[in-house]
Design a protein around this motif. Structure first.
Motif, mmCIF file in Angstrom:
data_model
loop_
_atom_site.group_PDB
_atom_site.id
_atom_site.type_symbol
_atom_site.label_atom_id
_atom_site.label_comp_id
_atom_site.label_asym_id
_atom_site.label_seq_id
_atom_site.Cartn_x
_atom_site.Cartn_y
_atom_site.Cartn_z
ATOM 1 N N HIS A 292 133.568 -15.384 27.212
ATOM 2 C CA HIS A 292 134.330 -15.024 26.054
ATOM 3 C C HIS A 292 134.230 -16.360 25.356
ATOM 4 O O HIS A 292 134.804 -16.186 24.066
ATOM 5 C CB HIS A 292 135.867 -14.814 26.217
ATOM 6 C CG HIS A 292 136.192 -13.494 27.211
ATOM 7 N ND1 HIS A 292 136.366 -13.820 28.410
ATOM 8 C CD2 HIS A 292 135.680 -12.463 27.239
ATOM 9 C CE1 HIS A 292 136.654 -12.528 29.125
ATOM 10 N NE2 HIS A 292 136.094 -11.513 28.275
ATOM 11 N N TYR A 293 133.280 -17.348 25.396
ATOM 12 C CA TYR A 293 133.171 -18.334 24.703
ATOM 13 C C TYR A 293 131.729 -18.290 24.134
ATOM 14 O O TYR A 293 130.661 -17.940 24.756
ATOM 15 C CB TYR A 293 133.568 -19.675 25.374
ATOM 16 C CG TYR A 293 132.889 -19.998 26.642
ATOM 17 C CD1 TYR A 293 131.796 -20.640 26.645
ATOM 18 C CD2 TYR A 293 133.218 -19.369 27.701
ATOM 19 C CE1 TYR A 293 130.937 -20.750 27.814
ATOM 20 C CE2 TYR A 293 132.640 -19.357 28.971
ATOM 21 C CZ TYR A 293 131.641 -20.230 29.056
ATOM 22 O OH TYR A 293 130.784 -20.647 30.239
ATOM 23 N N ALA A 294 131.654 -19.291 22.726
ATOM 24 C CA ALA A 294 130.300 -19.427 22.430
ATOM 25 C C ALA A 294 129.440 -20.560 23.485
ATOM 26 O O ALA A 294 129.715 -21.190 24.139
ATOM 27 C CB ALA A 294 130.265 -20.285 21.022
ATOM 28 N N SER A 295 127.841 -20.311 23.031
ATOM 29 C CA SER A 295 127.161 -20.952 23.663
ATOM 30 C C SER A 295 127.155 -20.956 25.425
ATOM 31 O O SER A 295 126.777 -21.839 26.172
ATOM 32 C CB SER A 295 127.228 -22.500 23.505
ATOM 33 O OG SER A 295 127.130 -22.673 21.720
ATOM 34 N N ASN A 296 127.352 -19.862 25.884
ATOM 35 C CA ASN A 296 127.279 -19.579 27.144
ATOM 36 C C ASN A 296 126.197 -19.229 27.489
ATOM 37 O O ASN A 296 125.377 -18.879 26.905
ATOM 38 C CB ASN A 296 128.331 -18.360 27.488
ATOM 39 C CG ASN A 296 128.077 -17.123 27.133
ATOM 40 O OD1 ASN A 296 127.275 -16.453 27.577
ATOM 41 N ND2 ASN A 296 128.807 -16.681 25.894
ATOM 42 N N ARG A 297 125.681 -18.997 28.798
ATOM 43 C CA ARG A 297 124.500 -18.839 29.228
ATOM 44 C C ARG A 297 124.436 -17.483 30.062
ATOM 45 O O ARG A 297 123.464 -17.057 31.073
ATOM 46 C CB ARG A 297 123.747 -19.983 30.328
ATOM 47 C CG ARG A 297 123.920 -21.096 29.819
ATOM 48 C CD ARG A 297 123.498 -22.256 30.428
ATOM 49 N NE ARG A 297 123.271 -23.452 29.969
ATOM 50 C CZ ARG A 297 122.699 -24.606 30.577
ATOM 51 N NH1 ARG A 297 122.576 -24.780 31.928
ATOM 52 N NH2 ARG A 297 122.730 -25.910 29.876
ATOM 53 N N ALA A 298 125.121 -16.589 29.911
ATOM 54 C CA ALA A 298 125.052 -14.994 30.394
ATOM 55 C C ALA A 298 124.007 -14.663 30.214
ATOM 56 O O ALA A 298 123.169 -14.564 29.101
ATOM 57 C CB ALA A 298 126.169 -14.372 29.682
#
Length: 370
Positions: A292-298
């Protein structure tokens, strides 16, 4: 162990005079005496079952030396595990001593949760049942009600629908619903604490029926809530909606977090990073991961038939969390409040469908009155 008048030792087969009482039993108003520390330790595995009582004479904090971050405290004892009728089908972890889902361990994040045809219709029906149970829980919320009473209402409503409450024994979680109050981010264990005027409480419903899990939650006001809490809860709901609005084929799962965090930060709040949305269906938790946060690596791109949860947890202060000694209750590190909303979303050919959406019979939204 505290010294008291003599009684007979509680250990089976030991009739020696006993002058030591179990301190937990003393808090509960129970009579349990032992002749020595050795006898007490030898009998511990059998004796500790007495600490789970259905009609406690008193409550206590099971972790009095724990450095709590806020004002909330657990209030034990927990009531016994609630029964599920034998005719109700169970998920694979329900009867395991360790509560482990072997299906999740075998597939986990290697298998995307996807439905089509009759499976899609079954998933839709199960999610409607989940919404019905959430609405029943919502109607119990008021000052003076314990979270354990909410658990009872959820459990009874679930089995009335011939469904299994998914949290029950999942990795040994002891209850049928998660109730997260004030600074609790998620996974709160229902206990003897009474809801107080001004609290906020998240009710996280999951149930299993016909081979599929539903999973949804919502944060509610208890009585008269301050404006700061209202803003937090409304912002959290809006964060969820902004993410849902993005769902359609071709969208990257990692992109949802940027929209959520942008809105949370614009309102002065932070986004929890430890916990994320997930695939749901035949497994309680599976791929995709939905941070749910920005700049994640999903990883992963949405395709028709994908079904997953979006469930942002938004904090009034720091996004960091810690866990109580019960191994479940996640709280904010600064003791400030946290809110959460969750829906199950199905990717369709031209957009999405919210499977856990409000029903015509759902209670009026508290947020509509802000």
């Amino acid at each position: 162990m505290s010294a008291i008048d003599q009684h007979t030792c509680k250990t089976e087969g030991c009739d020696k005079p006993a002058a030591l009482q179990c301190p937990t039993c003393a808090k509960l108003g129970l009579e349990s005496y032992f002749c020595s520390q050795d006898c007490f330790r030898t009998n511990w595995n059998a004796h500790k079952a007495a600490h789970v009582v259905s009609d406690p004479k008193g409550t206590y904090n099971p972790f009095p030396k724990y450095p709590y971050t806020g004002t909330l405290r657990p209030e034990y004892p927990l009531t016994p595990r609630r029964d599920v009728p034998a005719h109700i089908p169970r998920p694979d972890y329900a009867e395991r001593e360790d509560g482990m889902s072997m299906m999740e361990r075998s597939y986990g994040n290697a298998q995307m949760s996807t439905v089509s045809g009759t499976d899609e219709e079954t998933m839709r029906k199960v999610c409607i049942l989940g919404r019905e149970v959430l609405d029943i829980a919502a109607r119990t919320i008021r000052p003076g009600v314990t979270t354990d009473e909410i658990d009872r209402a959820v459990h009874e409503a679930t089995i009335e629908r011939n469904a299994y409450p998914s949290p029950l024994n999942y990795y040994n979680f002891p209850k049928s619903v998660c109730t997260s109050v004030n600074e609790v981010i998620c996974h709160g264990i229902p206990d003897q604490r009474k809801l107080q005027d001004g609290d906020i409480v998240n009710i996280d419903i999951s149930l299993y029926k016909d081979g599929f899990h539903a999973d949804l939650n919502k944060t509610y006001f208890v009585g008269a809530v301050d404006d700061a809490s209202k803003k937090l809860v409304k912002t959290t709901r809006d964060c969820l909606q902004k993410a849902i609005d993005m769902v359609k084929p071709g969208v990257k799962y990692r992109d949802l977090g940027a929209a959520i965090e942008k809105h949370a930060k614009a309102n002065g709040f932070s986004v929890v990073r430890t916990y994320c949305g997930h695939g749901v269906g035949k497994m309680f938790h599976s791929a995709p991961n939905v941070p749910h946060y920005a700049s994640n690596r999903a990883i992963g791109v949405m395709k028709p038939g994908h079904v997953f949860t979006i469930e942002p947890m938004i904090n009034a202060g720091s996004y960091d969390d810690q866990t109580w000694k019960d191994g479940w209750t996640a709280v904010t590190v600064d003791g400030k409040r946290s809110a959460q909303f969750e829906h199950v979303v199905l990717v369709t050919e031209d957009g999405h469908e919210v499977l856990t959406r409000r029903l015509p019979t759902s209670p009026e939204s508290q947020l509509d009155r802000i």
